[in-house]
Every structure is written in structure tokens, then in C-alpha cells.
Design a protein around this motif. Structure first.
Motif, PDB file in Angstrom:
ATOM      1  N   ASN A   1      33.328  38.637 162.055  1.00  0.00           N
ATOM      2  CA  ASN A   1      33.790  39.997 162.551  1.00  0.00           C
ATOM      3  C   ASN A   1      32.715  40.832 162.927  1.00  0.00           C
ATOM      4  OD1 ASN A   1      37.293  39.981 162.350  1.00  0.00           O
ATOM      5  ND2 ASN A   1      36.168  38.801 160.679  1.00  0.00           N
ATOM      6  N   TRP A   2      32.523  41.352 164.023  1.00  0.00           N
ATOM      7  CA  TRP A   2      31.340  41.893 164.444  1.00  0.00           C
ATOM      8  C   TRP A   2      31.427  43.173 165.135  1.00  0.00           C
ATOM      9  CZ3 TRP A   2      29.032  43.769 168.978  1.00  0.00           C
ATOM     10  CH2 TRP A   2      27.893  43.703 168.950  1.00  0.00           C
TER      11      TRP A   2
ATOM     12  N   ASN B   1      39.689  46.432 167.047  1.00  0.00           N
ATOM     13  CA  ASN B   1      38.367  47.337 166.990  1.00  0.00           C
ATOM     14  C   ASN B   1      37.031  46.542 166.592  1.00  0.00           C
ATOM     15  OD1 ASN B   1      38.975  46.670 164.573  1.00  0.00           O
ATOM     16  ND2 ASN B   1      39.396  48.799 163.763  1.00  0.00           N
TER      17      ASN B   1
ATOM     18  N   ASN C   1      33.106  53.777 164.662  1.00  0.00           N
ATOM     19  CA  ASN C   1      33.026  52.318 165.138  1.00  0.00           C
ATOM     20  C   ASN C   1      32.792  52.294 166.763  1.00  0.00           C
ATOM     21  OD1 ASN C   1      33.574  49.571 165.749  1.00  0.00           O
ATOM     22  ND2 ASN C   1      35.341  49.719 164.840  1.00  0.00           N
TER      23      ASN C   1
HETATM   24  P1  ADP Z   1      42.603  39.864 160.770  1.00  0.00           P
HETATM   25  O1  ADP Z   1      43.037  39.358 159.361  1.00  0.00           O
HETATM   26  O2  ADP Z   1      43.350  40.090 161.855  1.00  0.00           O
HETATM   27  O3  ADP Z   1      41.412  38.786 161.102  1.00  0.00           O
HETATM   28  P2  ADP Z   1      41.287  41.840 159.062  1.00  0.00           P
HETATM   29  O4  ADP Z   1      41.470  43.226 159.337  1.00  0.00           O
HETATM   30  O5  ADP Z   1      41.760  41.033 157.837  1.00  0.00           O
HETATM   31  O6  ADP Z   1      41.569  41.108 160.348  1.00  0.00           O
HETATM   32  O7  ADP Z   1      39.619  41.689 159.109  1.00  0.00           O
HETATM   33  C1  ADP Z   1      39.044  40.671 159.127  1.00  0.00           C
HETATM   34  C2  ADP Z   1      37.727  40.826 158.702  1.00  0.00           C
HETATM   35  O8  ADP Z   1      37.147  41.718 159.666  1.00  0.00           O
HETATM   36  C3  ADP Z   1      37.343  41.328 157.517  1.00  0.00           C
HETATM   37  O9  ADP Z   1      36.231  40.819 156.876  1.00  0.00           O
HETATM   38  C4  ADP Z   1      37.290  42.938 157.794  1.00  0.00           C
HETATM   39  O10 ADP Z   1      36.490  43.515 157.004  1.00  0.00           O
HETATM   40  C5  ADP Z   1      36.504  42.622 159.182  1.00  0.00           C
HETATM   41  N1  ADP Z   1      36.440  43.877 159.829  1.00  0.00           N
HETATM   42  C6  ADP Z   1      37.166  44.917 159.985  1.00  0.00           C
HETATM   43  N2  ADP Z   1      36.860  45.874 160.842  1.00  0.00           N
HETATM   44  C7  ADP Z   1      35.444  45.487 161.123  1.00  0.00           C
HETATM   45  C8  ADP Z   1      34.381  46.422 161.980  1.00  0.00           C
HETATM   46  N3  ADP Z   1      34.570  47.119 162.242  1.00  0.00           N
HETATM   47  N4  ADP Z   1      33.102  45.524 161.975  1.00  0.00           N
HETATM   48  C9  ADP Z   1      32.856  44.446 161.270  1.00  0.00           C
HETATM   49  N5  ADP Z   1      33.946  43.666 160.672  1.00  0.00           N
HETATM   50  C10 ADP Z   1      35.216  44.415 160.599  1.00  0.00           C
END
Ligand code: ADP
Ligand code: MG
Length: 720
Positions: free
Chosen positions: A347-348, A469, A357
Motif C-alpha cells: 500500500n503506497w 486514498n 495524504n
Molecule cells: P484493505 O484491507 O482494504 O486493503 P486497510 O485499510 O486494511 O485496507 O489497509 C491496508 C494497508 O494499507 C494497511 O497496511 C494500512 O496501514 C495501509 N495504508 C492505509 N493508508 C495508507 C497510506 N496513506 N499510505 C500507505 N499505506 C496506507
């Protein structure tokens, strides 16, 4: 003779520590107890902390007297916690981690004292000659240097009788060539910070002083019982099963995903979380994954370099703790054919120093436009450097996840979700900008607010998806270091940011910032439109459609690595010093060599198993059938069933043997250079190995369970 793979169910009773009242300690009570960060550590004066912070942010050289203060403080801290050794912890080109321990021992005359000097903290000189370097160093300059990375906290690693203080470091050659994964990542975040900050200032966010890359990695893994693992030479030698007939119930029912976590696994996960939390790694989410026996852990996102170090530790801790629970954790991308493989979702995003952000859609129009522009920059970057991104995630393991029979294609595309696509389409077609350059389409807080909703029915088939996001790079392999794909992605985005700044500088003179941003967004969307794909990425239609769109489809590692030597793809990174040209060549050499070697080990192991396990089992069964047939004949019984079984087995074994011979001769005929061999392996030899696996599975289906000499898929995936 019945086979026995006695699984060891002996429960490890892991108990989190309790407080004086007998209640479990709160996470916040032990979180980070095994990390030392100069900003929060005792024994370092505030003024020095600020100096260190400046050095850390600027990349300037650290003064020795400051390092000395940190060295003293960390020695005191670590030895009080039972550390006996320290080490420079680094990430060579293999993608794993390396460490060389030195005792906290010095002699003052004959008097032993605990000591880590400033010099030892700042720089190390491991004997680097046996790390892969892709031919970078001849022996006379075989020195490599590790140097302390202030941006990533030091941590304690448990030993049997004491702890080791690990100092995160970069690893470079005598000539300053990066011999590791961290150095280019640090360079890439620095460059991206420069241009993104400039971009923000230019479009009116004049307070922005810094833009960091944020990253949170999700890690998938399998757990199999130790007893099964050690009875499978293929798992031990290669990390994946090289043959194995799929059980009839596997993941069709989707009943494992997010299901109740089995108790033995839960206990293991609890201990993994506990250890990670002590290491200051914010492990957050744990659950079952799609395949039986497959699980996932995710951590809260943080600055990319720290996240990359964290992920290395996550992998190490999963493996270590799993063993304590009599499991082996498989981090390979495809341990079992026919069911889901394991990936790592990166996640980036990017965030300013005041916490904004850049990929947050927000609900104020001017912020929306910034969001749309930045998103279009990322999409253009992915479009332009799709080949490099594909290259950065290639490995023999990940080839089973990308581009193979049962896997999504290795085509890089971007998922935006349908709401964002609609908005983008309007912008691309110029429907949002009026004659006077004013933004007319109501980009609507509502539409943008809906983006999150749009992404809840997440398209799981996209290798690179916008998820509300942030972007999620999903095609990354489960066992690889995330530093390399992060470096490439950051470099690609930096390039487009830089061009965007040039573009905006001209445009802003003639129009408003908003109109200029809209024009920029339109420009990038028009050029990169082909990379946006919101359909089913696993379908055959997409492969054809992508071909029509002219998107690269580099199926194997052998095909993908060439991008490293493609000047058109790499010239920006080289110009900006994110990678030196010879570093790219080095990486190419190491990665090709790695691919060939790992595949060859697979072929040899597979042929061995066929000869030593599979064929002997067929002989046993033939003996049994033969006896029955003989007896029946003797008593004059007319039954063709056993004869048919015998014939069928014989027929299958013959084709198995023919496939074994084909693979054997193909392997011994390999005699090109590394690059040629990799193509030969990928295109011609690997398919022979798959064929051999196929006939092994046909044999397995014919042989009685008790005669089959290896743990089966059923046992490995369902018994725990
Ligand atoms: P999902 O389960 O829908 O993939 P999550 O909200 O659980 O999404 O997030 C998955 C990952 O993305 C987590 O490691 C979270 O910390 C990370 N994440 C959330 N926001 C950001 C961001 N702005 N930049 C980078 N990583 C993020
Ligand atoms: Mg996710």
C-alpha cells in the motif's frame, strides 16, 4: 509398510505477560520495548536529538561526537536488556538480510568493558566478497561498507543466551556502488521528496516542507506442520511442492477466507504479533487467506524505508515463531500448485510533513484538483515504467503467480474504480474546462466521497489498484524485499512529478493554478489512458485487449529482467542517481543468475524425488497387484480389474519415465550464457518440469495412500 508423518500437535502455550493484577499487559505497555530510537531514547540530550533529526532529514554527514553520544546511550540500553553483541543489519541483493555479530566487549588494558564505539556504530566493513555483487568487485577491492541508517530504529534480536543489537545499515562498495536494497530506496525517497515538495509549494501549499512516501505491506504466508515439511524434500530445498495431486476440496468453497482462525494457528499468530509489537512494528490485521492453510498479516503504514525494514522483520519473525509452534511458514509465492499463491500488497501513498495524504480525495474542490493531478501523475508513471515495475517483482517464485496457467497475467494495469474512471474520462475529454480555462464540471465532493464506497467491491484481479486514498501494488511476491519495487515506483513517480513541475511553471503564468492542474491532469490521462483497466484482470479477453492497447506482457522473469538494461526505461533513474548504470547491470547479473540457479535446483530436486520416491512406490504397488493377479490366475479366477489397474499404472509410469528422461536431457544440454540459459529454462525446460509434475500427479492418483511416500496436499493443507 505404512508411511508415518506424525504431526506434532503438542501445543505451545504462549502466554502474553500479565500485570500485577494478573491481567494481560496492554500492547502499549510492551510496544517498542525492543527498539531504540534516538528521538525517544533515554540518555540523549534534546539538542543532540534535534541535530540528529536534521541529519536524518537532510542526509548530511553525521558528526562523530554525536554518534558517540548515541553509541554510549544505546550500549547502556542494550546491555541492560541483556544484549551481548551488536551487528550491522543489512539487505544484500539476494533480498534477504545479513548480519555479522561483534561482542560489546573491549579491553581497557586487561580490564573488560562493554563498548560500542562511534566508529563501530557508524560504519562496518563486513567481508563482502561472498555476497552476490553481479561482478561488481574484483578481489582486490572486495571491501564493502555498511553505514548506519539513522532513519530506521535499532532493535534487539533474541538469542538463546542473550540478545543482539541490530543496527540497520546500507551496504555499498568501495566505490560507493549500492550492493543492497536499502541504498536505492533511500535515494528514491529523497528525490521524490525534493520534487513532490516543490510541486506542492508551486500549487499553493507553501507550508509543505517535506513529502514522505508512506507504505504499509500486507504479507501472505502458508503454515504447514513441521513433520510434513521435513518429509517433503521439495519444500525443504525449494520452498514449494514440485509435485502433488490437488485434494478434491480445496478453495472452491471460499470457506477458509476470513473464517475462524484455528486455535493452533491463532496461538502462533498471537506470538507473532507480540514479538512484532515488542519490535515496534505496528502489526494490525490478521486473518485466514483464500487458500486452506494460508494466512495474512498487515501492519499500519509508515514511512517507506522503515516499512521495508519492518517487512523484513515480519518475515523473519513469522518464520521463527512458526517453528516454535511446530509449524513451518512458507513464504514462497506458490508453495502449492492449483490453489492461491502468496503475494505482498504494497500500500503506497505520499504524505506531507503536516500529515496531508496526497492521494486523499478530500471534500474541498481545490484539494480535489490536487488529488486528481497527483493521481494522474502516478498513473502516468506506472504507464511509462510498466516494464520496470514488472521487472522489479520478477522472480522464479512470482512467475507462478504472474503469467502462468492458473494465475493473473503479468500485464501491469491500473484499477481506478468506476467513479474515478468516470471523472477521469470527463477530464480526458476536456469536459471539465471551459473556454476561459475555468473548471466547470462539478467534480463534486459527493462523487469523490463515493470513491471509498466504489472501492469496497474491490477488484482483486488488478496488479495496481487505487483503493480509496492510496494505491495498492498487489503483484509483488510474498518472499521478496519490498525495497526494490518501492525504489522503482518512487523513481517513476519522481520523473513524472518533475515534468509536471516544468509544465505547471509555464501554465501557471498564463492561468490559475486550478486550471493549470486540470490541464496537467488531462495531459497525463490522455497519454496513459491505456493502462487504466477496471475489468477482470484474470480473463483471457484482457490479455487480448491489453495486446491491442500495446501494453507489455512480460510473462516470465527471463523476459522481464531485460528492462534493467533498457536505456529508455532506466535513463531517468540513472540521471538522477537513484541507480547507477553499473548497479543496474549488477542487479541484472544477480537476478538472472539467481533465477537460473533456483530453477536448476528445482529441476534436480524434482528428478531426485521421482527417482527416489515416486518410482519406487510404483514398483511396490506393481508387486502387490502382480501377486493378486498371479494368485487369481492360479485359482482360475477370471477377473480383469487387477490386470486393468496394472496396465493403467504401467502406462502412466511409462509416460512419467519418458518425461523424466526429457527433463534430464534438457538440463544437461544447458550450456549458454546466463541470459540465454534463463530463456531456455523459462521457455523450454520449465514446461518439461511441469509435465513431469503432471505425470507424478497421475501416478499419485493411482497409488494407495499408504504406499505414497510423501505427505499429500490433503495432509499438508488440512491437518493441523
Ligand atoms: P484493505 O484491507 O482494504 O486493503 P486497510 O485499510 O486494511 O485496507 O489497509 C491496508 C494497508 O494499507 C494497511 O497496511 C494500512 O496501514 C495501509 N495504508 C492505509 N493508508 C495508507 C497510506 N496513506 N499510505 C500507505 N499505506 C496506507
Ligand atoms: Mg489491501
Amino acid at each position: 509398510e505404512a508411511k508415518k508423518f506424525a504431526i506434532n500437535r503438542k501445543e505451545r502455550t504462549f502466554k502474553r505477560p500479565v500485570d500485577l493484577n494478573g491481567n494481560f499487559q496492554k500492547v502499549s505497555e510492551y510496544y517498542g520495548e525492543n527498539v531504540f530510537h534516538y528521538l525517544t531514547a533515554p540518555g540523549i540530550p534534546e539538542s543532540i536529538k534535534n541535530e540528529l533529526l536534521t541529519v536524518s532529514n537532510s542526509g548530511n554527514k553525521l558528526k562523530k561526537e554525536h554518534a558517540d553520544i548515541v553509541a554510549k546511550a544505546v550500549t547502556e540500553w542494550a546491555t541492560a536488556k541483556g544484549a551481548t553483541h551488536f551487528c550491522h543489519w543489512f539487505q544484500p541483493l539476494t533480498g534477504s538480510t545479513a548480519e555479522k555479530h561483534d561482542a560489546f566487549l573491549d579491553l581497557d588494558g586487561e580490564l573488560p568493558i562493554e563498548k560500542l564505539s562511534a566508529g563501530q556504530l557508524m560504519q562496518g566493513e563486513p567481508d563482502a566478497s561472498s555476497f552476490p555483487n553481479g561482478g561488481a568487485r574484483s578481489t582486490f577491492e572486495a571491501r564493502g561498507y555498511t553505514s548506519w541508517d539513522l532513519t530506521s530504529p535499532m532493535f534487539l534480536m533474541d538469542g538463546v543466551n542473550g540478545k543482539t543489537l541490530c543496527i540497520p545499515t546500507a551496504f555499498v562498495s568501495y566505490h560507493g556502488d549500492a550492493l543492497d536494497m536499502k541504498t536505492p530506496l533511500l535515494r528514491s525517497v529523497t528525490r521524490l521528496n525534493d520534487v513532490a515538495t516543490k510541486f506542492m509549494n508551486l500549487i499553493g501549499f507553501t507550508d509543505t516542507k517535506k513529502v514522505s512516501v508512506t507504505c504499509g505491506a500486507e504479507q501472505e504466508y502458508f503454515l504447514v506442520d513441521k513433520a510434513f515439511y521435513f518429509s517433503r524434500p521439495d519444500l525443504v530445498m525449494t520452498g514449494r511442492t514440485l509435485l502433488g495431486s490437488l485434494s478434491h476440496k480445496n478453495q472452491q468453497l471460499d470457506d477458509h477466507y476470513f473464517g475462524r482462525i484455528p486455535e493452533r494457528v491463532l496461538s502462533c499468530m498471537e506470538e507473532i504479533d507480540y514479538e512484532l509489537h515488542r519490535l515496534g512494528i505496528p502489526a494490525k490485521t490478521r486473518h485466514n487467506e483464500v487458500a486452506p492453510g494460508q494466512f495474512e498479516i498487515a501492519q499500519i503504514f509508515r514511512e517507506a524505508n522503515v516499512s521495508a525494514d519492518n517487512n523484513q522483520l515480519v518475515m523473519a519473525v513469522i518464520k521463527e515463531v512458526a517453528e516454535k509452534h511446530n509449524f513451518i511458514a512458507l513464504l514462497h509465492e506458490k508453495p502449492f500448485a492449483g490453489i492461491n499463491g502468496s503475494g505482498k500488497h504494497i500500500n503506497w501513498s505520499m504524505a506531507t510533513d503536516d500529515g496531508m495524504n496526497l492521494l486523499e480525495p478530500g471534500n474541498k474542490p481545490e484539494k480535489n484538483i490536487k488529488f486528481l493531478a497527483v493521481t494522474s501523475i502516478v498513473i502516468e508513471a506506472v504507464y511509462r515504467r510498466a516494464k520496470l515495475l514488472r521487472m522489479a517483482i520478477s522472480s522464479q517464485g512470482n512467475d507462478h503467480r504472474l503469467g502462468a496457467n492458473e494465475a493473473p497475467p503479468s500485464i501491469i494495469s491500473v484499477f481506478t474504480g468506476s467513479n474515478l474512471e468516470k471523472i477521469f474520462e470527463a477530464i480526458k475529454n476536456g469536459e471539465t474546462v471551459s473556454e476561459e480555462g475555468k473548471v466547470v464540471l462539478d467534480l463534486g465532493a459527493n462523487q469523490l466521497a463515493n470513491l471509498m464506497m466504489d472501492n469496497t467491491d474491490r477488484n482483486r484481479t488488478s496488479p495496481f489498484a487505487f483503493t480509496g486514498n492510496k494505491f495498492e501494488f498487489r503483484a509483488v511476491g510474498s518472499s521478496q524485499s519490498i525495497s526494490f519495487p518501492l525504489s522503482i515506483l518512487n523513481a517513476a513517480v519522481t520523473e513524472v512529478f518533475e515534468e509536471s513541475i516544468e509544465f505547471l511553471e509555464k501554465e501557471i503564468k498564463a492561468s490559475s493554478v486550478e486550471a493549470a492542474l486540470m490541464k496537467l491532469t488531462k495531459k497525463w490521462l490522455q497519454s496513459s489512458w491505456n493502462i487504466i483497466f477496471n475489468g477482470d484482470g484474470y480473463s483471457q479477453e484482457w490479455v487480448e485487449e491489453a495486446k491491442k492497447r500495446g501494453l507489455p506482457n512480460l510473462r516470465t522473469t527471463a523476459d522481464a529482467l531485460g528492462a534493467l538494461l533498457d536505456d529508455e526505461q532506466t535513463k531517468y533513474m540513472v540521471e538522477k542517481g537513484i541507480f547507477r548504470k553499473n548497479e543496474l547491470q549488477m542487479r541484472y547479473n544477480v537476478l538472472v543468475e539467481n533465477y537460473n540457479t533456483l530453477r536448476e535446483i528445482e529441476f534436480q530436486t524434482q528428478m531426485d524425488i521421482v527417482k527416489k520416491n515416486v518410482l519406487p512406490a510404483t514398483l511396490e504397488y506393481k508387486k502387490r497387484l502382480g501377486k493378486v493377479i498371479k494368485v487369481q490366475k492360479e485359482i482360475g479366477l477370471e477377473s480383469s480389474v487387477e490386470v486393468e489397474m496394472y496396465k493403467k499404472l504401467n502406462f502412466t509410469v511409462e509416460s512419467l519415465y519418458a518425461n523424466l528422461m526429457n527433463l534430464t536431457s534438457a538440463c544437461s544440454a544447458l550450456n549458454g550464457d546466463a541470459a540465454k540459459n534463463s530463456l531456455e529454462i523459462a521457455n523450454n525446460i520449465f514446461p518439461l518440469s511441469e509435465k513431469l509434475a503432471q505425470s507424478c500427479n497421475e501416478v499419485e492418483d493411482l497409488i494407495p495412500n499408504e504406499l505414497w511416500p510423501l505427505p499429500t496436499y490433503y495432509e499438508m493443507l488440512f491437518l493441523r
